[in-house]
Design a protein around this motif. Structure first.
Motif, PDB file in Angstrom:
ATOM      1  N   GLN A   1      50.831  49.579  47.509  1.00  0.00           N
ATOM      2  CA  GLN A   1      50.748  50.481  48.656  1.00  0.00           C
ATOM      3  C   GLN A   1      52.112  51.072  48.935  1.00  0.00           C
ATOM      4  O   GLN A   1      53.075  50.342  49.179  1.00  0.00           O
ATOM      5  CB  GLN A   1      50.225  49.749  49.896  1.00  0.00           C
TER       6      GLN A   1
ATOM      7  N   SER B   1      47.426  54.751  51.340  1.00  0.00           N
ATOM      8  CA  SER B   1      46.418  53.712  51.257  1.00  0.00           C
ATOM      9  C   SER B   1      46.650  52.810  50.060  1.00  0.00           C
ATOM     10  O   SER B   1      47.601  52.988  49.298  1.00  0.00           O
ATOM     11  CB  SER B   1      45.030  54.353  51.186  1.00  0.00           C
ATOM     12  N   LEU B   2      45.783  51.842  49.904  1.00  0.00           N
ATOM     13  CA  LEU B   2      45.917  50.889  48.815  1.00  0.00           C
ATOM     14  C   LEU B   2      45.421  51.503  47.515  1.00  0.00           C
ATOM     15  O   LEU B   2      44.358  52.112  47.475  1.00  0.00           O
ATOM     16  CB  LEU B   2      45.093  49.633  49.104  1.00  0.00           C
TER      17      LEU B   2
ATOM     18  N   PHE C   1      55.003  47.849  48.188  1.00  0.00           N
ATOM     19  CA  PHE C   1      54.311  46.734  48.834  1.00  0.00           C
ATOM     20  C   PHE C   1      53.145  46.369  47.927  1.00  0.00           C
ATOM     21  O   PHE C   1      52.286  47.203  47.658  1.00  0.00           O
ATOM     22  CB  PHE C   1      53.842  47.180  50.226  1.00  0.00           C
TER      23      PHE C   1
ATOM     24  N   GLN D   1      44.554  47.184  59.404  1.00  0.00           N
ATOM     25  CA  GLN D   1      45.863  46.834  58.864  1.00  0.00           C
ATOM     26  C   GLN D   1      46.935  47.069  59.908  1.00  0.00           C
ATOM     27  O   GLN D   1      47.150  48.193  60.356  1.00  0.00           O
ATOM     28  CB  GLN D   1      46.170  47.634  57.594  1.00  0.00           C
TER      29      GLN D   1
ATOM     30  N   LEU E   1      41.200  51.016  57.714  1.00  0.00           N
ATOM     31  CA  LEU E   1      40.911  51.430  56.340  1.00  0.00           C
ATOM     32  C   LEU E   1      39.425  51.271  56.043  1.00  0.00           C
ATOM     33  O   LEU E   1      38.810  50.271  56.409  1.00  0.00           O
ATOM     34  CB  LEU E   1      41.707  50.583  55.343  1.00  0.00           C
TER      35      LEU E   1
ATOM     36  N   PHE F   1      39.701  52.978  48.271  1.00  0.00           N
ATOM     37  CA  PHE F   1      40.113  53.026  49.666  1.00  0.00           C
ATOM     38  C   PHE F   1      40.353  54.453  50.123  1.00  0.00           C
ATOM     39  O   PHE F   1      40.849  55.294  49.370  1.00  0.00           O
ATOM     40  CB  PHE F   1      41.406  52.226  49.865  1.00  0.00           C
ATOM     41  N   GLY F   2      40.039  54.711  51.379  1.00  0.00           N
ATOM     42  CA  GLY F   2      40.449  55.939  52.017  1.00  0.00           C
ATOM     43  C   GLY F   2      41.905  55.833  52.438  1.00  0.00           C
ATOM     44  O   GLY F   2      42.522  54.766  52.332  1.00  0.00           O
ATOM     45  N   THR F   3      42.456  56.927  52.928  1.00  0.00           N
ATOM     46  CA  THR F   3      43.874  56.936  53.326  1.00  0.00           C
ATOM     47  C   THR F   3      44.095  56.292  54.684  1.00  0.00           C
ATOM     48  O   THR F   3      45.231  56.046  55.068  1.00  0.00           O
ATOM     49  CB  THR F   3      44.429  58.359  53.355  1.00  0.00           C
ATOM     50  N   GLY F   4      43.017  56.013  55.385  1.00  0.00           N
ATOM     51  CA  GLY F   4      43.154  55.302  56.651  1.00  0.00           C
ATOM     52  C   GLY F   4      43.255  56.225  57.851  1.00  0.00           C
ATOM     53  O   GLY F   4      43.614  57.398  57.745  1.00  0.00           O
TER      54      GLY F   4
END
Lengths: 117, 110
Positions: free
Chosen positions: A38, A43-44, A91, B38, B88, B100-103
């Motif tokens: 990350q 995002s992850l 990260f 998160q 997320l 995953f989306g960008t949040g």
């Protein structure tokens, strides 16, 4: 709830060093563990999926010789960043999924912040 | 190409407000949709949704999935400052691939 422990939390080291990160599932058996990266405010990104006792499956663009993954037991997976360089600073987060499979969510470790000088 | 899109990207509200976060997806071989919170470290699990129309609820948080329209929403009622975080959304495609989306970055002001 399920607990995933990741160690170390923070690593600062010189360029060219290899760094090993451990991911342990503490209270459940994890057939599958995942490694993510990350970047700040992003995002992850899934790097690889590892199944106990077999070779990891790497996502496109992830160098398997650079990021060595070992999943030797149902509770431990390791990620080794070999000959790390500043661009590897990021990260790194692992997650583990209970052996029950698709019906189970993945649970995350607290992440490792890697800084390469 | 598989993708997960979250909106809004960022949201600032006052304590007590209700917020709705959106997650839409285009993913092959959909298995489930997951929501995570998160804060400073790694994401913590909130909900996993597999069936359309069935609301999942935990305290002030609730979520629902629409597999026909390919989206999910996460509702937070009576927001508190402790709800400030990045939320997320992730979709499981096949057996192993989580996208995953960008949040959505939520900030709740006192």
């Amino acid at each position: 709830g399920a607990v995933v422990s990741q160690h170390p939390s923070w690593v600062i080291c010189k360029s060219g060093t290899s760094v090993k990160i451990e991911c342990r599932s503490l209270d459940f058996q994890a057939t599958t563990m995942f490694w993510y990266r990350q970047f700040p405010k992003q995002s992850l990104m899934l790097m690889a999926t590892s199944n106990e006792g077999s070779k990891a499956t790497y996502e496109q663009g992830v160098e398997k010789d650079k990021f060595l993954i070992n999943h030797a037991s149902l509770t431990l997976s390791t990620l080794t960043v070999t000959s790390a360089h500043p661009e590897d600073s990021s990260f790194y987060i692992c997650s583990a999924r209970f052996s029950g499979g698709l019906g189970q969510p993945q649970h995350f470790g607290d992440g490792t912040r890697l800084s390469i000088l | 190409e598989d993708k997960v899109v979250q909106s809004p990207l960022s949201l600032v509200v006052h304590e007590g407000d209700t917020v709705t976060l959106n997650c839409s997806y285009e993913v092959t071989n959909f298995r489930s949709l997951l929501w995570y919170k998160q804060e400073k470290k790694a994401p913590t699990f909130l909900f996993m949704l597999t069936s359309s129309g069935i609301e999942k609820k935990s305290g002030r948080l609730s979520s629902i999935l629409d597999k026909k329209e390919l989206f999910s929403i996460l509702n937070i009622t009576a927001t508190q400052t402790g709800d400030s975080a990045v939320y997320l959304c992730a979709v499981l495609s096949g057996t192993y691939k989580y996208i995953f989306g960008t949040g959505t970055r939520l900030k709740v002001l006192a």
